[in-house]
Design a protein around this motif. Structure first.
Motif, PDB file in Angstrom:
ATOM      1  N   SER A 176       0.722  -1.305   0.019  1.00  0.00           N
ATOM      2  CA  SER A 176      -0.041   0.004  -0.024  1.00  0.00           C
ATOM      3  C   SER A 176       1.091   1.169   0.177  1.00  0.00           C
ATOM      4  O   SER A 176       0.464   2.134  -0.812  1.00  0.00           O
ATOM      5  CB  SER A 176      -0.765  -0.074   1.221  1.00  0.00           C
ATOM      6  OG  SER A 176      -1.571   1.071   1.194  1.00  0.00           O
ATOM      7  N   PHE A 226       2.615   1.658  -3.469  1.00  0.00           N
ATOM      8  CA  PHE A 226       1.152   1.881  -4.576  1.00  0.00           C
ATOM      9  C   PHE A 226       1.007   3.431  -4.115  1.00  0.00           C
ATOM     10  O   PHE A 226       0.961   4.126  -5.261  1.00  0.00           O
ATOM     11  CB  PHE A 226       0.230   1.160  -4.368  1.00  0.00           C
ATOM     12  CG  PHE A 226       0.390  -0.287  -4.910  1.00  0.00           C
ATOM     13  CD1 PHE A 226       1.497  -0.929  -5.293  1.00  0.00           C
ATOM     14  CD2 PHE A 226      -0.899  -1.032  -4.930  1.00  0.00           C
ATOM     15  CE1 PHE A 226       1.652  -2.033  -5.885  1.00  0.00           C
ATOM     16  CE2 PHE A 226      -0.729  -2.468  -5.563  1.00  0.00           C
ATOM     17  CZ  PHE A 226       0.530  -2.953  -6.134  1.00  0.00           C
ATOM     18  N   LEU A 227       0.829   3.739  -3.129  1.00  0.00           N
ATOM     19  CA  LEU A 227       0.426   5.060  -2.827  1.00  0.00           C
ATOM     20  C   LEU A 227       1.375   6.099  -3.444  1.00  0.00           C
ATOM     21  O   LEU A 227       1.256   7.225  -3.942  1.00  0.00           O
ATOM     22  CB  LEU A 227       0.045   5.358  -1.411  1.00  0.00           C
ATOM     23  CG  LEU A 227      -1.491   4.793  -1.050  1.00  0.00           C
ATOM     24  CD1 LEU A 227      -1.527   4.858   0.603  1.00  0.00           C
ATOM     25  CD2 LEU A 227      -2.602   5.640  -1.471  1.00  0.00           C
ATOM     26  N   GLY A 273      -3.881   1.041  -3.290  1.00  0.00           N
ATOM     27  CA  GLY A 273      -3.077   1.410  -2.267  1.00  0.00           C
ATOM     28  C   GLY A 273      -3.829   1.763  -1.023  1.00  0.00           C
ATOM     29  O   GLY A 273      -3.699   1.183   0.274  1.00  0.00           O
TER      30      GLY A 273
END
Length: 410
Positions: free
Chosen positions: A90, A93-94, A121
């Motif tokens: 996460s 991804f973020l 995310g």
């Protein structure tokens, strides 16, 4: 229970469980940036890319789709490998999503970064974290699940203020890059605090020592899951009407945008209170009864919107609505843990959470479509009430079946 076990900090409801809950709330608040940032920068993005308002709203829609799907997909992953890998993913991804969105040259690349990277995310810090927290509590599971779910609302308090403050001196692209750095540097170290696996007792098939732990619905897990998904869609189609359209409703009534935005803030703040109270209530009477109470109160609040449209009335009804609906979504997670296999909690909680998000998306669009047909929001409120009644009917049927199959405690 032995003295050693009674004082073991790593047992369910122990000191480590509460520490883990605090970390989970913090992670959920940080990861919730993905849901709120795109809303705050929408006007700036619209001007930057020279698009209309519908085009500027596309990234939010795709973000919610990615968020919904991710709750289910990453929930399955949590069941196999634990919560740490999804939370680290996460953060990555973020961070990548916000960075790529900041560097995007058109609305399509911006939307892709939002929907795929930021949406997925963000999802790891909601349903999967809630499911993980549920393994660490027995006596206070309802309260713990509700607290974990509050991170999503707390993000709506923290991030808009931070973003607005930064936009005063920087553009939206620099703001997105700042968020990317914050997520990367804060979330990965926090995730490492969650490396300890849940206690084996969390997956025991022995009934738990709670009044509602002895109840069976008489339905197969698949049938019960299907009913919960339909119920989740129903309650959130209803829930979306005020949350998505209250600003437009205030504009139509001649009050302007600012009161509508204030009403959203009131709903969100009241929702935090509702989630905490519902969590305590679920520990005493079970998730099904708690969900039914919230659904009935939400339906009553929706009725109030129809005859009362004065400014003071709308502020008060928004408060009532927030206090009624905030505990609904966490109650589904409690129900899953009461009735369905513990080792499948991640995917099953994720699936119901995904249904609630899809319900919000459907309800937001459906209310607008009904408004376009009728020229009034009254019919849209009635539509939400009808979906709410569907939700109540399903929950009542589960509750009645459970009562009929109540098993005596040995």
């Amino acid at each position: 229970m032995s003295v050693a076990n009674a004082t073991d900090p790593y047992m369910p409801d122990g000191s480590y469980a509460w520490f883990r809950l605090a970390i989970s709330i913090l992670l959920s608040t940080l990861g919730g940036a993905g849901m709120w940032a795109v809303v705050i920068v929408m006007p700036a993005v619209q001007v930057d890319f020279g698009i209309d308002r519908a085009g500027a709203a596309l990234p939010y829609t795709l973000t919610m789709i990615g968020f919904g799907l991710g709750n289910y997909l990453l929930g399955r992953f949590v069941d196999r490998y634990g919560i740490v890998p999804p939370v680290i993913a996460s953060a990555l991804f973020l961070s990548a999503g916000f960075a790529l969105a900041a560097l995007s040259t058109d609305i399509w690349s911006f939307s892709l970064a939002q929907g795929v990277l930021i949406g997925l995310g963000t999802s790891a810090t909601f349903g999967p974290l809630v499911a993980d927290v549920s393994h660490w509590f027995v006596k206070r599971r309802g309260l713990a699940v509700a607290c974990a779910a509050c991170g999503n609302y707390l993000a709506g308090v923290v991030w808009p203020s931070l973003i607005q403050w930064n936009l005063a001196t920087n553009d939206w692209r620099e703001t997105y890059l700042l968020i990317a750095v914050i997520c990367l540097l804060s979330m990965i170290p926090l995730a490492l605090f969650l490396r300890r696996p849940p206690p084996e007792t969390a997956f025991s098939t022995t009934p738990e020592t709670t009044p509602f732990g002895q109840v069976s619905t008489g339905l197969s897990p698949q049938a019960l899951q299907t009913l919960l998904v339909i119920a989740a869609i129903g309650c959130c189609v209803a829930m979306s009407m005020p949350q998505v359209h209250i600003v437009a409703y205030c504009v139509d009534l001649g009050y302007g945008v600012a009161p509508g935005a204030d009403m959203i803030a009131i709903m969100t703040a009241a929702g935090v209170v509702s989630r905490l109270v519902s969590g305590v209530l679920a520990d005493k009477i079970g998730g099904v009864r708690t969900l039914l109470i919230g659904s009935v109160l939400q339906c009553a609040a929706l009725f109030l919107f129809i005859p009362f449209n004065g400014l003071a009335s709308l502020y008060l009804i928004s408060l009532i609505f927030g206090l009624s609906q905030g505990g609904i979504v966490p109650s589904y997670a409690v129900i899953v843990r009461e009735y369905l296999p513990a080792r499948e909690a991640g995917q099953r909680v994720g699936l119901v959470i995904m249904a609630t998000i899809l319900g919000m998306a459907l309800g937001g669009w459906l209310s607008g479509w009904i408004y376009d047909l009728t020229g009034s929001y009254n019919a849209a409120f009635l539509n939400g009430i009808a979906w709410n009644v569907l939700n109540m009917a399903i929950i009542v049927s589960i509750l009645v079946k459970g009562r009929k199959r109540l098993q005596p405690v040995a």
